[in-house]
Design a protein around this motif. Structure first.
Motif, PDB file in Angstrom:
ATOM      1  N   LYS A  10      46.421  63.027  41.952  1.00  0.00           N
ATOM      2  CA  LYS A  10      45.997  62.469  40.667  1.00  0.00           C
ATOM      3  C   LYS A  10      45.712  60.983  40.787  1.00  0.00           C
ATOM      4  O   LYS A  10      44.740  60.469  40.235  1.00  0.00           O
ATOM      5  N   ALA A  11      46.603  60.298  41.529  1.00  0.00           N
ATOM      6  CA  ALA A  11      46.406  58.860  41.704  1.00  0.00           C
ATOM      7  C   ALA A  11      45.124  58.588  42.479  1.00  0.00           C
ATOM      8  O   ALA A  11      44.366  57.674  42.148  1.00  0.00           O
ATOM      9  N   LEU A 588      41.547  49.931  47.892  1.00  0.00           N
ATOM     10  CA  LEU A 588      42.417  51.102  47.823  1.00  0.00           C
ATOM     11  C   LEU A 588      43.544  50.903  48.825  1.00  0.00           C
ATOM     12  O   LEU A 588      43.293  50.562  49.983  1.00  0.00           O
ATOM     13  N   PHE A 589      44.800  51.082  48.389  1.00  0.00           N
ATOM     14  CA  PHE A 589      45.930  50.846  49.284  1.00  0.00           C
ATOM     15  C   PHE A 589      46.921  52.003  49.215  1.00  0.00           C
ATOM     16  O   PHE A 589      47.010  52.722  48.215  1.00  0.00           O
ATOM     17  N   THR A 590      47.645  52.156  50.293  1.00  0.00           N
ATOM     18  CA  THR A 590      48.769  53.092  50.330  1.00  0.00           C
ATOM     19  C   THR A 590      49.825  52.484  51.238  1.00  0.00           C
ATOM     20  O   THR A 590      49.506  51.759  52.187  1.00  0.00           O
ATOM     21  N   ASN A 591      51.090  52.733  50.914  1.00  0.00           N
ATOM     22  CA  ASN A 591      52.147  52.146  51.722  1.00  0.00           C
ATOM     23  C   ASN A 591      53.416  52.992  51.668  1.00  0.00           C
ATOM     24  O   ASN A 591      53.583  53.845  50.793  1.00  0.00           O
ATOM     25  N   GLU A 592      54.294  52.716  52.619  1.00  0.00           N
ATOM     26  CA  GLU A 592      55.616  53.339  52.671  1.00  0.00           C
ATOM     27  C   GLU A 592      56.622  52.268  53.079  1.00  0.00           C
ATOM     28  O   GLU A 592      56.393  51.515  54.026  1.00  0.00           O
ATOM     29  N   VAL A 593      57.719  52.185  52.345  1.00  0.00           N
ATOM     30  CA  VAL A 593      58.786  51.230  52.635  1.00  0.00           C
ATOM     31  C   VAL A 593      60.060  52.010  52.907  1.00  0.00           C
ATOM     32  O   VAL A 593      60.564  52.714  52.029  1.00  0.00           O
ATOM     33  N   LYS A 594      60.558  51.886  54.127  1.00  0.00           N
ATOM     34  CA  LYS A 594      61.783  52.581  54.519  1.00  0.00           C
ATOM     35  C   LYS A 594      62.953  51.606  54.592  1.00  0.00           C
ATOM     36  O   LYS A 594      62.794  50.458  54.986  1.00  0.00           O
ATOM     37  N   GLY A 595      64.141  52.110  54.227  1.00  0.00           N
ATOM     38  CA  GLY A 595      65.359  51.329  54.398  1.00  0.00           C
ATOM     39  C   GLY A 595      65.602  50.308  53.318  1.00  0.00           C
ATOM     40  O   GLY A 595      66.399  49.383  53.502  1.00  0.00           O
ATOM     41  N   ILE A 614      50.591  54.596  46.236  1.00  0.00           N
ATOM     42  CA  ILE A 614      49.153  54.626  46.465  1.00  0.00           C
ATOM     43  C   ILE A 614      48.492  54.036  45.227  1.00  0.00           C
ATOM     44  O   ILE A 614      48.982  54.213  44.106  1.00  0.00           O
ATOM     45  N   GLY A 615      47.413  53.280  45.431  1.00  0.00           N
ATOM     46  CA  GLY A 615      46.789  52.668  44.266  1.00  0.00           C
ATOM     47  C   GLY A 615      45.496  51.966  44.615  1.00  0.00           C
ATOM     48  O   GLY A 615      45.021  52.000  45.756  1.00  0.00           O
ATOM     49  N   VAL A 616      44.924  51.319  43.606  1.00  0.00           N
ATOM     50  CA  VAL A 616      43.689  50.582  43.783  1.00  0.00           C
ATOM     51  C   VAL A 616      43.780  49.275  43.004  1.00  0.00           C
ATOM     52  O   VAL A 616      44.359  49.212  41.918  1.00  0.00           O
ATOM     53  N   GLU A 617      43.231  48.203  43.598  1.00  0.00           N
ATOM     54  CA  GLU A 617      43.178  46.888  42.969  1.00  0.00           C
ATOM     55  C   GLU A 617      41.720  46.508  42.728  1.00  0.00           C
ATOM     56  O   GLU A 617      40.855  46.767  43.574  1.00  0.00           O
ATOM     57  N   LEU A 618      41.472  45.887  41.603  1.00  0.00           N
ATOM     58  CA  LEU A 618      40.131  45.430  41.267  1.00  0.00           C
ATOM     59  C   LEU A 618      40.186  43.962  40.895  1.00  0.00           C
ATOM     60  O   LEU A 618      40.976  43.555  40.040  1.00  0.00           O
ATOM     61  N   ASP A 619      39.361  43.144  41.550  1.00  0.00           N
ATOM     62  CA  ASP A 619      39.287  41.708  41.288  1.00  0.00           C
ATOM     63  C   ASP A 619      37.812  41.365  41.108  1.00  0.00           C
ATOM     64  O   ASP A 619      37.043  41.359  42.073  1.00  0.00           O
ATOM     65  N   PHE A 620      37.412  41.068  39.863  1.00  0.00           N
ATOM     66  CA  PHE A 620      35.994  40.899  39.529  1.00  0.00           C
ATOM     67  C   PHE A 620      35.783  39.572  38.811  1.00  0.00           C
ATOM     68  O   PHE A 620      36.520  39.219  37.886  1.00  0.00           O
ATOM     69  N   ASN A 621      34.772  38.811  39.246  1.00  0.00           N
ATOM     70  CA  ASN A 621      34.407  37.551  38.607  1.00  0.00           C
ATOM     71  C   ASN A 621      32.904  37.522  38.364  1.00  0.00           C
ATOM     72  O   ASN A 621      32.113  37.860  39.253  1.00  0.00           O
ATOM     73  N   TYR A 622      32.532  37.093  37.149  1.00  0.00           N
ATOM     74  CA  TYR A 622      31.114  36.957  36.812  1.00  0.00           C
ATOM     75  C   TYR A 622      30.907  35.602  36.157  1.00  0.00           C
ATOM     76  O   TYR A 622      31.623  35.228  35.221  1.00  0.00           O
ATOM     77  N   ASN A 623      29.944  34.837  36.654  1.00  0.00           N
ATOM     78  CA  ASN A 623      29.641  33.514  36.120  1.00  0.00           C
ATOM     79  C   ASN A 623      28.146  33.421  35.846  1.00  0.00           C
ATOM     80  O   ASN A 623      27.337  33.492  36.781  1.00  0.00           O
ATOM     81  N   HIS A 624      27.785  33.274  34.572  1.00  0.00           N
ATOM     82  CA  HIS A 624      26.371  33.197  34.196  1.00  0.00           C
ATOM     83  C   HIS A 624      25.970  31.742  33.984  1.00  0.00           C
ATOM     84  O   HIS A 624      26.783  30.913  33.567  1.00  0.00           O
ATOM     85  N   GLU A 625      24.704  31.435  34.285  1.00  0.00           N
ATOM     86  CA  GLU A 625      24.222  30.070  34.148  1.00  0.00           C
ATOM     87  C   GLU A 625      24.263  29.585  32.701  1.00  0.00           C
ATOM     88  O   GLU A 625      24.225  28.383  32.428  1.00  0.00           O
ATOM     89  N   SER A 626      24.383  30.502  31.748  1.00  0.00           N
ATOM     90  CA  SER A 626      24.469  30.123  30.340  1.00  0.00           C
ATOM     91  C   SER A 626      25.801  29.481  29.993  1.00  0.00           C
ATOM     92  O   SER A 626      25.958  28.890  28.920  1.00  0.00           O
ATOM     93  N   GLY A 627      26.800  29.601  30.900  1.00  0.00           N
ATOM     94  CA  GLY A 627      28.128  29.072  30.627  1.00  0.00           C
ATOM     95  C   GLY A 627      29.165  30.143  30.398  1.00  0.00           C
ATOM     96  O   GLY A 627      30.369  29.848  30.312  1.00  0.00           O
ATOM     97  N   LEU A 636      45.862  50.054  39.437  1.00  0.00           N
ATOM     98  CA  LEU A 636      46.265  51.424  39.121  1.00  0.00           C
ATOM     99  C   LEU A 636      47.054  51.935  40.310  1.00  0.00           C
ATOM    100  O   LEU A 636      46.569  51.870  41.447  1.00  0.00           O
ATOM    101  N   GLN A 637      48.275  52.404  40.089  1.00  0.00           N
ATOM    102  CA  GLN A 637      49.085  52.840  41.219  1.00  0.00           C
ATOM    103  C   GLN A 637      50.019  53.971  40.819  1.00  0.00           C
ATOM    104  O   GLN A 637      50.340  54.164  39.642  1.00  0.00           O
ATOM    105  N   ASP A 638      50.452  54.709  41.830  1.00  0.00           N
ATOM    106  CA  ASP A 638      51.433  55.775  41.647  1.00  0.00           C
ATOM    107  C   ASP A 638      52.514  55.589  42.704  1.00  0.00           C
ATOM    108  O   ASP A 638      52.211  55.386  43.882  1.00  0.00           O
TER     109      ASP A 638
END
Length: 759
Positions: A10-11, A588-595, A614-627, A636-638
């Motif tokens: 699902k994740a 998209l990332f997945t990890n395991e931490v033991k101990g 497991i999850g996903v990170e989104l980093d978005f920047n938009y800069n328009h010349e209008s200011g 989003l993670q599970d």
């Protein structure tokens, strides 16, 4: 296991949808960005030094890992109330800053934890300020204060982290100081607020002599606190000096940062008492002075609990960078941190109850300070008068040499660190107090005047020293202009000597002589579709080495032969795009931490578990010349506890499945004056308050807004409103008693106004 597989499926489906959305947004804006690009208008390259050997630096678009960078303008608009609050702008990171300016809880990518910041390293100019990420009552951000001397911050998750610097497998945040240039520049700023803040910031930079530059700056502040304690509960000052000497083939830089800053420690408050809200705090003028009964012989010591939490010490260091010829480069970075990071506060112990249920006469009791007679229906709560005195010191050196060949870039480094901590604790000393702002202690309740108190006591005197010696190498091979491959290895020797006197009876109850070696690695590939977009794939394996508290809390486990090392394995798949007006990073990332170990309260047994996420990170920047511009960061993670004596199959505590932060801004001119308006919408999902998954912390939304105006040249006004709707979100329950109806509210609404003169 099938349950976990379904969760991961699902994740993964959710991650795929978010990644597809990110890709669609990128493609839509990339076409526009290409149209906007003009031959004579080149975008300034963003250079990243985190995750590179010796901080050599790499273009952000070339980095094969997930990193977020914030410049001084973005930091100003976010208007963080503490250093840790700035980390909320980094995807994959969940931050709880409801305890005040010190003592944050920082979680990374679903890694397990019960508080503090075990997988966070904070660096200044590439040097870790304290190699141990977390000790009890101390995490890295507690000994670092933001001010106008900071030029920017980078936040690196995973990636090459386990190999370079101090080998942190989680999050490394690196702050850069402003530097001087040929022209003399400066600023002077006064800030006030609706809660009585008075703060002055000043910065001056320029040239001392030919090729010798300086920057000096700092602040002084006073306030009763966002949660009004009735006295000046927040006070501090800081002075930073940064000197840079440039050579024909490099530079030498030294800096020092002297800080004396502390504020009231805000703790979980009763959620079952009318009138207790986000502005409530236990500490006040009627209870700040307290007697603490410490040790076997009930030593009586008086303390001012109004001192709260803070840092009185220095963070100093520097670097030497030299180009040696024949494409050889040497970088040596060093740092010394030394000072006191003490903690004082009133810690709730159990639920708030009616006075009649605990009074000696079964009906009423008298205030110990005002002699007020309180009726039996008065709500009271047991508060522990906790004192932690902590003296720390660390010296770090990171030396790296690098050489570029035709198709290979090689780096070799040696990292050394010595870390020490001397502690004196008295925890417990519990007594019933009236539940009101700064409520007083009561007479007429036997345990309030009994030296043993109403509950447990835990007192220690300890001293610990740790040394780390690590050799590392990174190798990057260029198959073509579009395809690169990199490999990193680190061999680390970690030694700890630690002695504990539990009970303050003058005898050593626990002694540790520890020596372990581990090898970490990272491997990654990067492919560019074009000059400004590509994707990367990375895997790594690293370790969180144990420090002093790990041994004290897990002494029996250590004696049985366990190493107490936390093993972290991660994988990342990322897409990146940097156009003329649009930046997008989706990982998209997945990890395991033991101990991993979790201790609910000092002195209690630890729970050892393995965690997957497991999850996903989104980093978005938009800069328009209008200011118009907008930043969007989302996670989003599970998570799942896959090995545990009692909680296998549950989700990790205190971390939301999803969180979202959107920050739009608009710059414009009005009547010849430059102005901007901006805001941030934050939304988080429900979380579990404990590993047992029996306590739900409800999600919430928070809105911040702000505006700047430059009415005349060199003058700038800024207005910031935090928590505009006065949302009463809960960041955590009671970490010492999950079933008690206590919790920490996010900070209440506050308004700041600053006036700055720049020259």
């Amino acid at each position: 296991m099938a349950q976990h597989t379904n969760k991961l499926a699902k994740a993964a489906e959710g991650c795929a949808k978010l990644s597809a959305l990110a890709l669609a947004v990128s493609l839509a804006f990339s076409a526009q960005a290409n149209e906007e690009a003009a031959p004579d208008k080149q975008k300034i390259e963003t250079i990243i030094v985190s995750g590179t050997a010796g901080g050599r630096g790499v273009r952000k678009v070339d980095a094969a890992f997930a990193v977020t960078n914030l410049d001084a303008t973005k930091i100003e608009r976010l208007a963080p109330k503490s250093t840790a609050e700035l980390f909320k702008a980094v995807p994959g990171v969940w931050v709880e800053t409801s305890g005040g300016e010190s003592g944050a809880n920082v979680f990374v990518r679903g890694f397990p934890g019960g508080g503090d910041a075990p997988f966070l390293t904070l660096s200044l100019e590439g040097v870790p300020v304290y190699p141990a990420p977390t000790l009890s009552f101390l995490e890295n951000s507690s000994i670092f204060r933001l001010d106008d001397t900071i030029s920017g911050m980078e936040g690196l998750r995973g990636g090459p982290n386990p190999v370079v610097s101090n080998g942190q497998p989680g999050l490394t945040t690196n702050f850069s100081l402003k530097r001087g240039y040929e022209e003399t520049e400066g600023s002077f700023k006064y800030t006030t607020s609706d809660y009585g803040l008075n703060r002055v910031d000043a910065v001056l930079s320029g040239e001392l002599a030919e090729d010798l530059f300086f920057m000096v700056g700092g602040y002084v502040k006073r306030s009763p606190g966002i949660r009004d304690a009735g006295f000046t509960s927040e006070k501090g000052n800081q002075l930073t000096i940064n000197i840079t000497k440039e050579f024909d083939n490099g530079e030498f830089n030294v800096f020092t940062r002297q800080t004396d800053d502390r504020g009231a420690w805000y703790l979980p408050t009763p959620l079952n008492v009318d009138g207790v809200d986000g502005g409530f705090t236990q500490i006040g003028t009627k209870n700040r002075y307290a007697e603490v009964f410490a040790g076997e012989y009930n030593q009586v010591v008086d303390f001012d609990l109004g001192e709260g939490r803070g840092w009185n010490g220095s963070v100093s260091g520097g670097s030497l960078k030299l180009e040696l010829g024949n494409d050889w480069e040497l970088v040596d970075r060093f740092g010394l941190t030394k000072g006191d990071a003490n903690t004082y506060g009133l810690v709730p112990d159990g639920s708030a109850v009616a006075l009649s249920s605990v009074a000696d006469n079964g009906s009423n009791a008298m205030g110990a300070v005002t002699q007020t007679q309180y009726s039996g229906d008065t709500m009271v709560q047991a508060y522990g008068r906790w004192v932690v005195l902590k003296e720390i010191e660390a010296f770090v050196n990171d030396l790296a040499v690098s050489k570029d060949f035709d198709s290979l870039s090689s780096s070799y480094g040696v990292y050394t660190a010595t870390t020490s901590a001397n502690d004196w604790w008295s925890l417990g000393n519990t007594a019933y107090h009236v539940v009101e702002q700064g409520g007083e202690m009561l007479d007429g309740i036997a345990c309030n005047t009994d030296v043993a108190g109403c509950s447990w006591n835990y007192d220690i005197n300890s001293v610990g020293d740790a040394t780390t010696l690590a050799f590392y190498t990174t190798q990057k091979y260029y198959f073509s202009d579009a395809l690169t491959f990199d490999l990193g290895l680190r061999s680390e020797q970690h030694e700890v000597e630690y002695s504990v006197d539990e009970g303050l009876d003058g005898t050593t109850d626990k002694y540790v002589d520890y020596d372990e070696r581990k090898t970490s690695w990272t491997i990654g590939g990067d492919y560019k579709f074009s000059s400004n977009q590509g994707m990367f794939l990375r895997m790594n394996k690293g370790y969180k080495m144990p420090y002093f508290d790990d041994f004290r809390d897990n002494f029996g486990t250590y004696q049985s032969g366990e190493s107490l090392i936390k093993e972290v394995t991660q994988a990342e798949l990322g897409y990146k795009f940097m156009g003329e007006s649009t930046d997008l990073y989706a990982t998209l990332f997945t990890n395991e931490v033991k101990g991993d170990t979790f201790v609910r309260r000092p002195g209690e047994p630890a729970e050892i578990l393995t965690n997957e996420a497991i999850g996903v990170e989104l980093d978005f920047n938009y800069n328009h010349e209008s200011g118009f511009s907008v930043n969007l960061n989302a996670t989003l993670q599970d998570t799942e506890i896959t090995e545990s004596p009692a909680n296998e199959g549950n989700e990790a505590q205190r971390q939301p499945k999803w969180q979202l932060r959107m920050t739009p801004s608009y710059e414009f001119e009005v009547s010849g004056m430059f102005a901007s308006v901006y805001g941030t919408l934050s939304a988080v999902d429900d979380r579990w308050g404990n590993n047992e998954n029996t306590v739900v912390l409800e999600g919430y939304e928070k809105v911040d807004i702000g505006a700047t105006l430059e009415p005349v040249e060199n003058i700038k006004l800024q207005l910031s409103v935090d928590n505009l709707t006065d949302e009463e979100g809960i960041t955590e329950g009671d970490p010492r008693n999950a079933d008690a109806p206590n919790g920490r509210y996010i900070m209440p609404r506050s308004v700041k106004l600053s006036v700055a003169y720049m020259f």
